[in-house]
Design a protein around this motif. Sequence first.
Motif, PDB file in Angstrom:
ATOM      1  N   SER A  35      -2.133 -11.363   0.764  1.00 60.60           N
ATOM      2  CA  SER A  35      -1.257 -11.308   1.924  1.00 60.60           C
ATOM      3  C   SER A  35      -0.914 -12.341   2.021  1.00 60.60           C
ATOM      4  O   SER A  35      -0.753 -13.077   1.432  1.00 60.60           O
ATOM      5  CB  SER A  35      -2.575 -11.806   3.105  1.00 60.60           C
ATOM      6  OG  SER A  35      -3.857 -12.128   3.175  1.00 60.60           O
ATOM      7  N   LEU A  51       4.929  -3.185  -2.696  1.00 65.60           N
ATOM      8  CA  LEU A  51       3.905  -3.679  -2.517  1.00 65.60           C
ATOM      9  C   LEU A  51       3.772  -2.409  -1.543  1.00 65.60           C
ATOM     10  O   LEU A  51       4.288  -1.503  -0.863  1.00 65.60           O
ATOM     11  CB  LEU A  51       4.649  -4.765  -1.612  1.00 65.60           C
ATOM     12  CG  LEU A  51       3.946  -5.290  -0.266  1.00 65.60           C
ATOM     13  CD1 LEU A  51       2.758  -6.461  -1.605  1.00 65.60           C
ATOM     14  CD2 LEU A  51       4.623  -6.481  -0.074  1.00 65.60           C
ATOM     15  N   ARG A  53       0.107  -0.710   1.261  1.00 67.92           N
ATOM     16  CA  ARG A  53      -0.879  -0.526   1.905  1.00 67.92           C
ATOM     17  C   ARG A  53      -1.174   0.549   2.158  1.00 67.92           C
ATOM     18  O   ARG A  53      -0.604   1.682   2.556  1.00 67.92           O
ATOM     19  CB  ARG A  53      -0.558  -1.622   3.490  1.00 67.92           C
ATOM     20  CG  ARG A  53       0.460  -0.987   4.518  1.00 67.92           C
ATOM     21  CD  ARG A  53       0.823  -2.157   5.433  1.00 67.92           C
ATOM     22  NE  ARG A  53      -0.021  -2.025   6.966  1.00 67.92           N
ATOM     23  CZ  ARG A  53      -1.591  -2.455   6.617  1.00 67.92           C
ATOM     24  NH1 ARG A  53      -1.778  -3.125   5.850  1.00 67.92           N
ATOM     25  NH2 ARG A  53      -2.104  -2.472   7.540  1.00 67.92           N
ATOM     26  N   TYR A  61      -1.861   5.284   0.518  1.00 66.77           N
ATOM     27  CA  TYR A  61      -1.084   4.312   0.350  1.00 66.77           C
ATOM     28  C   TYR A  61       0.412   4.631   0.887  1.00 66.77           C
ATOM     29  O   TYR A  61       1.189   5.223   0.563  1.00 66.77           O
ATOM     30  CB  TYR A  61      -1.473   3.831  -0.647  1.00 66.77           C
ATOM     31  CG  TYR A  61      -2.149   3.410  -1.344  1.00 66.77           C
ATOM     32  CD1 TYR A  61      -2.634   1.956  -0.409  1.00 66.77           C
ATOM     33  CD2 TYR A  61      -3.364   4.119  -1.806  1.00 66.77           C
ATOM     34  CE1 TYR A  61      -3.838   1.257  -1.040  1.00 66.77           C
ATOM     35  CE2 TYR A  61      -4.607   3.398  -2.051  1.00 66.77           C
ATOM     36  CZ  TYR A  61      -4.787   2.688  -1.900  1.00 66.77           C
ATOM     37  OH  TYR A  61      -6.413   2.078  -1.321  1.00 66.77           O
ATOM     38  N   ASP A  63       4.686   2.414   1.168  1.00 68.39           N
ATOM     39  CA  ASP A  63       5.285   1.539   0.433  1.00 68.39           C
ATOM     40  C   ASP A  63       5.942   0.669   1.941  1.00 68.39           C
ATOM     41  O   ASP A  63       6.656   1.414   2.450  1.00 68.39           O
ATOM     42  CB  ASP A  63       6.484   1.979  -0.158  1.00 68.39           C
ATOM     43  CG  ASP A  63       7.438   0.868  -0.896  1.00 68.39           C
ATOM     44  OD1 ASP A  63       7.730  -0.476  -0.649  1.00 68.39           O
ATOM     45  OD2 ASP A  63       7.772   1.586  -2.181  1.00 68.39           O
ATOM     46  N   ILE A  64       5.567  -0.614   1.924  1.00 67.32           N
ATOM     47  CA  ILE A  64       5.805  -1.014   3.023  1.00 67.32           C
ATOM     48  C   ILE A  64       7.520  -0.918   3.329  1.00 67.32           C
ATOM     49  O   ILE A  64       7.915  -1.010   3.911  1.00 67.32           O
ATOM     50  CB  ILE A  64       5.626  -2.745   3.444  1.00 67.32           C
ATOM     51  CG1 ILE A  64       6.176  -3.981   2.959  1.00 67.32           C
ATOM     52  CG2 ILE A  64       4.220  -2.570   3.164  1.00 67.32           C
ATOM     53  CD1 ILE A  64       5.857  -5.133   2.774  1.00 67.32           C
ATOM     54  N   LEU A  73       6.324  -8.034   5.582  1.00 71.48           N
ATOM     55  CA  LEU A  73       4.847  -8.295   5.510  1.00 71.48           C
ATOM     56  C   LEU A  73       4.300  -9.274   6.568  1.00 71.48           C
ATOM     57  O   LEU A  73       4.816  -9.774   7.385  1.00 71.48           O
ATOM     58  CB  LEU A  73       4.681  -9.302   3.938  1.00 71.48           C
ATOM     59  CG  LEU A  73       5.176  -9.548   2.804  1.00 71.48           C
ATOM     60  CD1 LEU A  73       4.622 -10.713   1.196  1.00 71.48           C
ATOM     61  CD2 LEU A  73       4.501  -8.130   2.622  1.00 71.48           C
ATOM     62  N   TYR A  79      -2.291  -5.675   1.792  1.00 75.41           N
ATOM     63  CA  TYR A  79      -1.870  -5.723   0.836  1.00 75.41           C
ATOM     64  C   TYR A  79      -1.701  -5.154  -0.736  1.00 75.41           C
ATOM     65  O   TYR A  79      -2.380  -6.365  -1.213  1.00 75.41           O
ATOM     66  CB  TYR A  79       0.587  -6.097   0.343  1.00 75.41           C
ATOM     67  CG  TYR A  79       1.026  -6.053   2.666  1.00 75.41           C
ATOM     68  CD1 TYR A  79       1.404  -5.259   3.348  1.00 75.41           C
ATOM     69  CD2 TYR A  79       0.563  -7.113   3.172  1.00 75.41           C
ATOM     70  CE1 TYR A  79       2.203  -5.439   4.040  1.00 75.41           C
ATOM     71  CE2 TYR A  79       0.644  -7.499   4.197  1.00 75.41           C
ATOM     72  CZ  TYR A  79       1.353  -6.303   5.208  1.00 75.41           C
ATOM     73  OH  TYR A  79       1.848  -6.647   6.280  1.00 75.41           O
ATOM     74  N   TRP A  80      -1.865  -4.253  -1.377  1.00 80.82           N
ATOM     75  CA  TRP A  80      -1.489  -3.715  -2.850  1.00 80.82           C
ATOM     76  C   TRP A  80       0.008  -4.542  -3.551  1.00 80.82           C
ATOM     77  O   TRP A  80       0.885  -4.039  -3.001  1.00 80.82           O
ATOM     78  CB  TRP A  80      -1.756  -2.395  -3.648  1.00 80.82           C
ATOM     79  CG  TRP A  80      -3.471  -1.898  -2.498  1.00 80.82           C
ATOM     80  CD1 TRP A  80      -3.414  -1.250  -2.762  1.00 80.82           C
ATOM     81  CD2 TRP A  80      -4.549  -2.238  -3.978  1.00 80.82           C
ATOM     82  NE1 TRP A  80      -4.999  -0.910  -2.746  1.00 80.82           N
ATOM     83  CE2 TRP A  80      -5.551  -2.166  -3.543  1.00 80.82           C
ATOM     84  CE3 TRP A  80      -4.520  -3.457  -5.079  1.00 80.82           C
ATOM     85  CZ2 TRP A  80      -6.704  -2.353  -4.241  1.00 80.82           C
ATOM     86  CZ3 TRP A  80      -5.659  -3.311  -5.848  1.00 80.82           C
ATOM     87  CH2 TRP A  80      -6.988  -3.078  -5.036  1.00 80.82           C
ATOM     88  N   LEU A  81      -0.408  -5.312  -4.524  1.00 80.85           N
ATOM     89  CA  LEU A  81       0.756  -5.998  -4.773  1.00 80.85           C
ATOM     90  C   LEU A  81       1.009  -5.949  -6.888  1.00 80.85           C
ATOM     91  O   LEU A  81       0.052  -5.945  -7.225  1.00 80.85           O
ATOM     92  CB  LEU A  81       1.293  -7.398  -4.557  1.00 80.85           C
ATOM     93  CG  LEU A  81       1.759  -8.379  -5.372  1.00 80.85           C
ATOM     94  CD1 LEU A  81       3.615  -8.171  -4.540  1.00 80.85           C
ATOM     95  CD2 LEU A  81       1.784  -9.869  -5.385  1.00 80.85           C
ATOM     96  N   SER A 152      -6.056  -9.839   0.947  1.00 77.27           N
ATOM     97  CA  SER A 152      -6.817  -8.037   0.582  1.00 77.27           C
ATOM     98  C   SER A 152      -8.124  -7.988   1.331  1.00 77.27           C
ATOM     99  O   SER A 152      -8.733  -8.073   0.396  1.00 77.27           O
ATOM    100  CB  SER A 152      -5.281  -7.116   0.815  1.00 77.27           C
ATOM    101  OG  SER A 152      -5.142  -6.693   1.945  1.00 77.27           O
TER     102      SER A 152
END
Length: 168
Positions: A35, A51, A53, A61, A63-64, A73, A79-81, A152
């Motif tokens: 995060s 990335l 969420r 999930y 993709d942002i 962000l 988030y998953w990175l 996160s």
Amino acid sequence: DGKSALFRQWPFEMGGEGQSLVTRSFVSNAWGMVSMPSSDVALPADSSLRLFRWREEFGRYVDIRDTLASGRLLRGMGYWLLSDGPLTLHVDDSNRLAEVADTFTLTVVKGWNMITSPYAFAVKLPAAATDTLHTWAGDRYVTSDVLEPWKSYFYYSTDGVSLVFTGQ
């Protein structure tokens, strides 16, 4: 050997003009829950990072870069990175690290949410929140009752509510 290069610690640097540079490390080529304790940070357009969420309303999930946040962000969100190398984000002064203990409201939906501390310091969930936090520890989920910056957490809400953080 090739294995150590795959999982080395890459620096994550964040700072804006006139600010101190903040550096955090994460393991490359491995998913991590992360995060930003900042207001609104744009991702580099040419970045090789992935990335995502969790979006409970879609049941998957996302993709942002493909969301309404359009590759930004957001403060209080987790988030998953995944990245294969160093990553530097520049934050202008208006989006500086959230060091000030201002009141911050985070709306969560019914079901699972990815959240974090909206500040550059650890905080507990507001008193109205009753569930446990879950974060990824590299090979398993662990529980916590504190939200730490840069990490996160999954938080399950039995109803869609607003979590009000007072910076304490």
